[in-house]
Design an enzyme around this catalytic site. Sequence first.
Site, PDB file in Angstrom:
ATOM      1  NE  ARG A 286      -3.603  -1.784   0.321  1.00 33.21           N
ATOM      2  CZ  ARG A 286      -4.184  -2.695   0.064  1.00 33.21           C
ATOM      3  NH1 ARG A 286      -3.330  -3.778  -0.849  1.00 33.21           N
ATOM      4  NH2 ARG A 286      -5.619  -3.305   0.144  1.00 33.21           N
TER       5      ARG A 286
ATOM      6  CB  SER B 125      -8.193  -0.943   4.287  1.00 35.45           C
ATOM      7  OG  SER B 125      -8.551  -2.831   3.782  1.00 35.45           O
TER       8      SER B 125
ATOM      9  CD  GLU C  89      -5.571   1.205   1.834  1.00 36.22           C
ATOM     10  OE1 GLU C  89      -6.256   1.556   1.152  1.00 36.22           O
ATOM     11  OE2 GLU C  89      -5.499  -0.058   2.717  1.00 36.22           O
TER      12      GLU C  89
HETATM   13  N1  EPU Z   1     -10.298 -10.420  11.007  1.00 31.48           N
HETATM   14  C1  EPU Z   1     -10.837  -9.875  11.544  1.00 31.48           C
HETATM   15  N2  EPU Z   1     -11.836  -9.221  12.154  1.00 31.48           N
HETATM   16  C2  EPU Z   1     -12.738  -8.649  10.978  1.00 31.48           C
HETATM   17  C3  EPU Z   1     -11.821  -8.132  10.272  1.00 31.48           C
HETATM   18  C4  EPU Z   1     -10.703  -9.555   9.655  1.00 31.48           C
HETATM   19  O1  EPU Z   1     -10.499 -11.033  12.542  1.00 31.48           O
HETATM   20  O2  EPU Z   1     -13.671  -7.825  10.964  1.00 31.48           O
HETATM   21  C5  EPU Z   1      -9.023 -11.591  10.584  1.00 31.48           C
HETATM   22  C6  EPU Z   1      -9.577 -12.757   9.145  1.00 31.48           C
HETATM   23  O3  EPU Z   1     -10.735 -13.426  10.281  1.00 31.48           O
HETATM   24  C7  EPU Z   1      -8.292 -12.697   8.757  1.00 31.48           C
HETATM   25  C8  EPU Z   1      -7.757 -12.090   8.792  1.00 31.48           C
HETATM   26  O4  EPU Z   1      -8.306 -10.633   9.806  1.00 31.48           O
HETATM   27  O5  EPU Z   1      -7.717 -14.251   9.697  1.00 31.48           O
HETATM   28  C9  EPU Z   1      -7.502 -11.509   7.486  1.00 31.48           C
HETATM   29  O6  EPU Z   1      -8.990 -10.842   6.852  1.00 31.48           O
HETATM   30  P1  EPU Z   1      -9.608 -10.266   5.813  1.00 31.48           P
HETATM   31  O7  EPU Z   1      -8.916 -11.639   4.773  1.00 31.48           O
HETATM   32  O8  EPU Z   1     -10.584 -10.332   5.366  1.00 31.48           O
HETATM   33  O9  EPU Z   1      -8.378  -9.390   4.754  1.00 31.48           O
HETATM   34  P2  EPU Z   1      -6.692  -8.349   5.521  1.00 31.48           P
HETATM   35  O10 EPU Z   1      -6.564  -8.422   5.985  1.00 31.48           O
HETATM   36  O11 EPU Z   1      -8.370  -7.730   6.368  1.00 31.48           O
HETATM   37  C10 EPU Z   1      -6.460  -6.863   3.481  1.00 31.48           C
HETATM   38  C11 EPU Z   1      -6.569  -6.136   2.839  1.00 31.48           C
HETATM   39  C12 EPU Z   1      -8.658  -5.863   1.999  1.00 31.48           C
HETATM   40  C13 EPU Z   1      -8.135  -6.915   1.002  1.00 31.48           C
HETATM   41  C14 EPU Z   1      -7.624  -8.238   1.242  1.00 31.48           C
HETATM   42  C15 EPU Z   1      -7.941  -9.585   0.859  1.00 31.48           C
HETATM   43  C16 EPU Z   1      -5.069  -4.066   3.709  1.00 31.48           C
HETATM   44  C17 EPU Z   1      -5.486  -3.481   4.166  1.00 31.48           C
HETATM   45  N3  EPU Z   1      -6.654  -4.192   3.225  1.00 31.48           N
HETATM   46  O12 EPU Z   1      -7.526  -7.218   4.175  1.00 31.48           O
HETATM   47  O13 EPU Z   1      -8.253  -4.671   0.645  1.00 31.48           O
HETATM   48  O14 EPU Z   1      -9.709  -6.688  -0.304  1.00 31.48           O
HETATM   49  O15 EPU Z   1      -6.708  -8.362   2.862  1.00 31.48           O
HETATM   50  O16 EPU Z   1      -6.877  -9.327  -0.365  1.00 31.48           O
HETATM   51  O17 EPU Z   1      -4.246  -4.654   2.930  1.00 31.48           O
HETATM   52  C18 EPU Z   1      -8.786  -2.344   0.785  1.00 31.48           C
HETATM   53  O18 EPU Z   1      -7.293  -2.119   0.221  1.00 31.48           O
HETATM   54  O19 EPU Z   1      -9.497  -1.171   0.954  1.00 31.48           O
HETATM   55  C19 EPU Z   1      -9.338  -3.524   1.092  1.00 31.48           C
HETATM   56  C20 EPU Z   1      -9.977  -4.072   1.479  1.00 31.48           C
END
Ligand code: EPU
Length: 338
Positions: free
Chosen positions: A162, A237, A333
Amino acid sequence: MNIKKDFSLKAYNTFGIDAKADFFVEVNTVKELQEILKNDAFPQKFILGGGSNMLITQNISALVIHVNIKGIDMVADENDHVELKVMAGENWHQMVLWTLKNDFGGLENMSLIPGNVGTAPIQNIGAYGVELKDCFTSCEAVRREDQEIVSFSKEDCEFGYRDSFFKNEGKDKYVITSVNFKLTKKDHKLNTGYGDIKTALKEQNISDPTIQDVSNAVIAIRNSKLPDPKELGNSGSFFKNPIITENDFLPFINKHPEAPYYKVSDGKYKIPAGWLIEQCGFKGKRFGDAGVHSKQALVLVNYGNATGKEILDLAHKIISKVKNDFGITIIPEVNLIK
Ligand code: EPU
């Protein structure tokens, strides 16, 4: 070019914040962009792309220039790949759909990301194991200072998680006008390793997926977790996932063995900010019209008439509680426009 006064930006930012610009103009060509950047009648200028990665916290005392330059050109057509030059004002997801219709592979995991093509390199957008940099070859930008067109290679862009040159040394100095992508025509390299994608494909009994199947899976996952900005204002995010060193990680994981994490390199660990925020009790919470999304705690939402300041106050409340409970600092972000 039609310059408007006291213009509401509500329809121009996906958070749906009703802030005003002193002046607003839309540019449809690179030449128009160069002309308006040169115009000394407006010393303060602010560049607006798709408005999908910003939180406007007050009215903007400047000429807001909305980059709406359209077009997709095929600049190379080889046996196994194509190179596309996509103009900055193209909507990202519509462009991804266009590539899929033509069976060009590479962007499918980044389906349904809001925003425009021109702003995508600034934060090196990414999702489900793929980042913009994986298909990016170069981009063109107008240098604000002298309106010259400058070309940037992938190395010049210094892409990170990012992050890019345009968020650091290049900040506010360039306006990206087009982005080139190299995409496969055959033997597409699928990225289906991400847990949620595997599950989605399995549920549909797809064992040999096409790029279209992967895109459909991503669209289904995003629709199930992430709010549609047309229905509920948001900027995806709101925070980056924090990356911590081994020194901080070991006591953290000892205390919270159930926490999800990814090792990003030797001695560096990424902790999902969504998990931290959920543990702090914010998931689904609403404070007036500002809130934390009920299905993904990383996303802050505007239920209708929240001001940018109200969303920012909520962000600060979250940052403090995460710091207090976990000793970890999370940082936004999205671009904060103050
Ligand atoms: N999780 C929670 N609670 C929540 C959200 C997430 O416990 O409310 C845990 C999930 O259970 C999982 C982990 O966090 O174990 C990761 O969650 P997820 O796969 O949804 O991905 P993320 O790390 O929360 C990142 C990106 C997203 C992207 C997803 C999928 C960043 C800041 N965000 O989210 O990007 O879609 O991975 O690759 O890196 C964006 O940038 O706008 C965006 C949506």
